[in-house]
Scaffold this motif. Structure first.
Motif, mmCIF file in Angstrom:
data_model
loop_
_atom_site.group_PDB
_atom_site.id
_atom_site.type_symbol
_atom_site.label_atom_id
_atom_site.label_comp_id
_atom_site.label_asym_id
_atom_site.label_seq_id
_atom_site.Cartn_x
_atom_site.Cartn_y
_atom_site.Cartn_z
ATOM 1 N N GLU A 244 0.824 -1.203 0.000
ATOM 2 C CA GLU A 244 0.000 0.000 0.000
ATOM 3 C C GLU A 244 0.868 1.267 0.000
ATOM 4 O OE1 GLU A 244 -0.725 -0.242 4.789
ATOM 5 O OE2 GLU A 244 -2.144 -1.121 3.379
ATOM 6 N N GLY B 100 2.729 4.521 0.861
ATOM 7 C CA GLY B 100 3.366 4.982 2.098
ATOM 8 C C GLY B 100 4.016 3.867 2.895
ATOM 9 N N THR C 172 11.278 4.649 -0.506
ATOM 10 C CA THR C 172 12.353 4.975 0.435
ATOM 11 C C THR C 172 13.466 3.928 0.344
ATOM 12 O OG1 THR C 172 10.760 6.035 1.897
ATOM 13 C CG2 THR C 172 12.863 5.404 2.878
ATOM 14 N N GLN D 112 9.867 8.123 -9.591
ATOM 15 C CA GLN D 112 8.405 8.220 -9.544
ATOM 16 C C GLN D 112 7.938 9.609 -9.998
ATOM 17 O OE1 GLN D 112 7.029 8.162 -5.510
ATOM 18 N NE2 GLN D 112 5.341 6.814 -6.021
ATOM 19 N N GLU E 10 7.493 2.929 -10.220
ATOM 20 C CA GLU E 10 6.198 3.203 -10.872
ATOM 21 C C GLU E 10 6.402 3.830 -12.250
ATOM 22 O OE1 GLU E 10 3.135 4.855 -8.410
ATOM 23 O OE2 GLU E 10 4.189 4.164 -6.630
ATOM 24 N N HIS F 64 2.234 -0.520 -8.554
ATOM 25 C CA HIS F 64 0.937 -0.635 -7.880
ATOM 26 C C HIS F 64 0.041 -1.587 -8.647
ATOM 27 C CE1 HIS F 64 1.201 1.936 -4.473
ATOM 28 N NE2 HIS F 64 1.778 2.880 -5.200
#
Ligand SMILES: Nc1ncnc2c1ncn2[C@@H]1O[C@H](COP(=O)(O)OP(=O)(O)OP(=O)(O)O)[C@@H](O)[C@H]1O
Length: 568
Positions: A359, A361, A366, A406, A486, A517
């Protein structure tokens, strides 16, 4: 001082020329006034000769000629210095630590650089050079010639200097605060201008522009009122000096009248020489105040130039290819007090195609930035074939890495530049890369073809076109590691399928780490790693996870539901 010295070193030849011409001109200005005294006295007592007049003419010619020649180094140096300071900022950006970079805002940054480069130029060029080659020599030469005419007047001049010094210091304190206000106001105003420009559609749709203008108006009000105050105080300096010189002139006339021992020529020369002795002091006071105030902008600028560098860029061992394995051992990471990754363990085999899902976050990007050495991990270790990442030079790693971030992965340049940067590439190779990323039909609509500029953040392209253009870069890299964050999120399912198949063929031998995703886009990957709340909660092939991992099954089910509802 370090940055000033660097800019001085860059321009040393022209600085020597500039100082030399300045000294010469300062001498000539006073010599001319002194010689004029002889002309006037020669005319009064009829002792003047034609040679005397011709010599005076020659002095005037040399003086005006040299003043004109002075314009060349003057214009050249002023611009060189200002732009050299700007370039220092660009170099800093190229080397700054990524965490520092994340805290900067474009608008404020641009204004800070603008004000800083201007301040640096003013400190060096308008203050130090002006003092060294103009003001100080002019004062000294004029005092010397005044001393030759009458010593008592020289003492009066020194007394006047003390008055000037006291007045300056009195006014300076108030000016500091005003300057600080102007700088903050300018940065604030630019912040609103740039963000309004960059995010125009967002602000327009949300009817935010009137509010933005209102906030910018407040910044404008502060800037204008502060600048007006400043101008008035500056002008007060000149008026005070003009009054002081007027008093001195009257004093001298009275002194001469009372003592009656000076010739007309001497009086005329004295008036000019006093002007020469005082004008530099008036100018000095104004530029000294400016110098002090510029220091405020300069300090903000050097604060920017001194931002932490990423010393790992060049330091350390070279990245050794081919890569056999990346080992992530107990890695944790926090942004301030916010813990984002918690004791992550993972091994990625060389040549493996691995995808991070989970999901929003949950820490995927990171971890990617940590693997790329952009963010530095707080705990644990990352090993590239038993070499700690912290000990590997990032420049050498980046030689072998292709990274599609991203955020907008393209930049303001032509299509060709976005593919190969400053390198050369054949038309045939460019054609293949665009064909494989399904961009040929888009290219056919452009009058200038691959030389078309795509605008800031690629505004002239659709989201999917930007991503495909960035992917087409892979045809010109020879990466050992490919990181795709992404990278196909804006493509439709069909195009994504075709493009990803071609991309994976092209980077067949590389280790691929992809954040995705849309689960359907990574179905063929060797392994999928699931992130949740900063932890890895599962890994395996697509089919394995569907069967064994309820969280993955749930993500997949939701995706299916969403795509079905969109079709309906
Ligand atoms: N520069 C930053 N400063 C503070 N917090 C940050 C920063 N960047 C990211 N975060 C926070 O760290 C957490 C993890 O962010 P990250 O971008 O790694 O997530 P992600 O899994 O990649 O999400 P997404 O799928 O939405 O891209 C988020 O809660 C985010 O708000």
């Amino acid at each position: 001082m370090r940055y000033m010295k660097e800019v001085l070193r860059n321009n040393k030849i022209w600085i020597v020329v500039y100082l030399f011409i300045g000294l010469f001109n300062a001498f000539m200005a006073n010599y001319k006034a002194d010689y004029f005294q002889k002309i006037v006295d020669g005319l009064t007592d009829r002792t003047i000769t034609v040679y005397g007049i011709l010599f005076y003419g020659a002095v005037l010619f040399v003086d005006y000629g040299m003043n004109y020649l002075d314009e060349y180094p003057s214009a050249k140096l002023g611009n060189e210095i200002y732009l050299d300071f700007k370039l220092l900022a660009l170099r800093t950006i190229g080397r700054m630590d990524y965490s520092e970079y994340q805290t900067l805002g474009t608008g404020k940054l641009v204004q800070q650089i603008e004000n800083g480069a201007n301040a640096g130029k003013n400190v060096l060029y308008d203050f130090w050079f002006c003092v060294a080659r103009n003001l100080l020599p002019t004062i000294l030469f004029s005092l010397y010639f005044i001393w030759k005419i009458d010593r008592t007047i020289t003492y009066f001049l020194f007394a006047g200097y003390i008055v000037v010094f006291l007045v300056t210091n009195l006014l300076l304190n108030g000016l500091y605060q005003i300057k600080e206000k102007i700088l903050t106001g300018e940065e604030e105003l630019n912040h609103f201008l740039v963000r309004g420009f960059m995010e125009m559609p967002v602000f327009r749709m949300k009817h935010q522009f009137p509010n933005e203008v209102k906030k910018a108006l407040e910044a404008k009000r502060v800037i204008v009122s502060s600048k007006v105050k400043m101008t008035m105080i500056h002008e007060a300096f000149f008026t005070i000096f003009a009054l002081l010189v007027a008093c001195l002139d009257i004093g001298i006339l009275t002194y001469v009248w009372k003592n009656n021992h000076l010739s007309i020529g001497s009086v005329v020369a004295l008036i000019t020489l006093i002007d020469n002795a005082y004008t530099p002091i008036a100018i000095f006071n104004v530029i000294y105040v400016q110098y002090k105030l510029n220091k405020t902008a300069w300090l903000r600028f050097t604060g920017l130039l001194d931002l932490k560098e990423d010393t790992q860029l060049e330091q350390g061992m070279d990245f050794a290819e081919p890569l056999n394995e990346i080992r992530i051992e107990d890695v944790s990471f926090s942004y301030g007090s916010k813990e984002v990754l918690k004791c992550v363990n993972l091994t990625i085999k060389g040549g493996e195609k691995i995808a991070f899902v989970g999901e929003s976050g949950s820490g995927k990007s990171t971890l990617i930035k940590i693997l790329l050495g952009l963010l530095k991990y707080n705990d644990g270790n990352i090993l590239f074939d038993d070499k700690p990442l912290k000990d590997i030079s990032l420049e050498s790693l980046y030689e072998k890495v292709s990274y599609l971030s991203q955020d907008t992965p393209v930049f303001d340049g032509t299509i060709k530049e976005n593919l190969v940067f400053d390198n050369e590439a054949s038309e045939a190779d460019i054609h293949v890369s665009l064909e494989k990323t399904q961009l040929l039909s888009m290219l056919a609509t452009l009058d200038k073809g691959v030389e078309t500029r795509i605008g800031e953040k690629g505004t002239c392209l659709s989201g999917g076109e930007k991503q495909r253009l960035a992917l087409a870069r892979l045809w010109f890299d020879n990466p050992d590691i490919v990181v795709l964050d992404e990278a196909t999120s804006a493509l439709d399912n069909v195009t994504e399928g075709i493009v990803m198949k071609n991309v994976l063929e092209q980077i067949n031998h590389a280790t691929v780490i992809a954040v995705a995703h849309r689960l359907s886009s990574i179905r063929e990957f060797d392994r999928i790693v699931i992130f949740r709340n900063g932890k890895i909660v599962g890994s395996g092939t697509f089919e394995e996870l569907l069967e064994s991992n309820s969280y993955f099954f749930e993500l997949y089910r939701k995706e299916k539901e969403n795509s079905n509802s969109m079709v309906m």
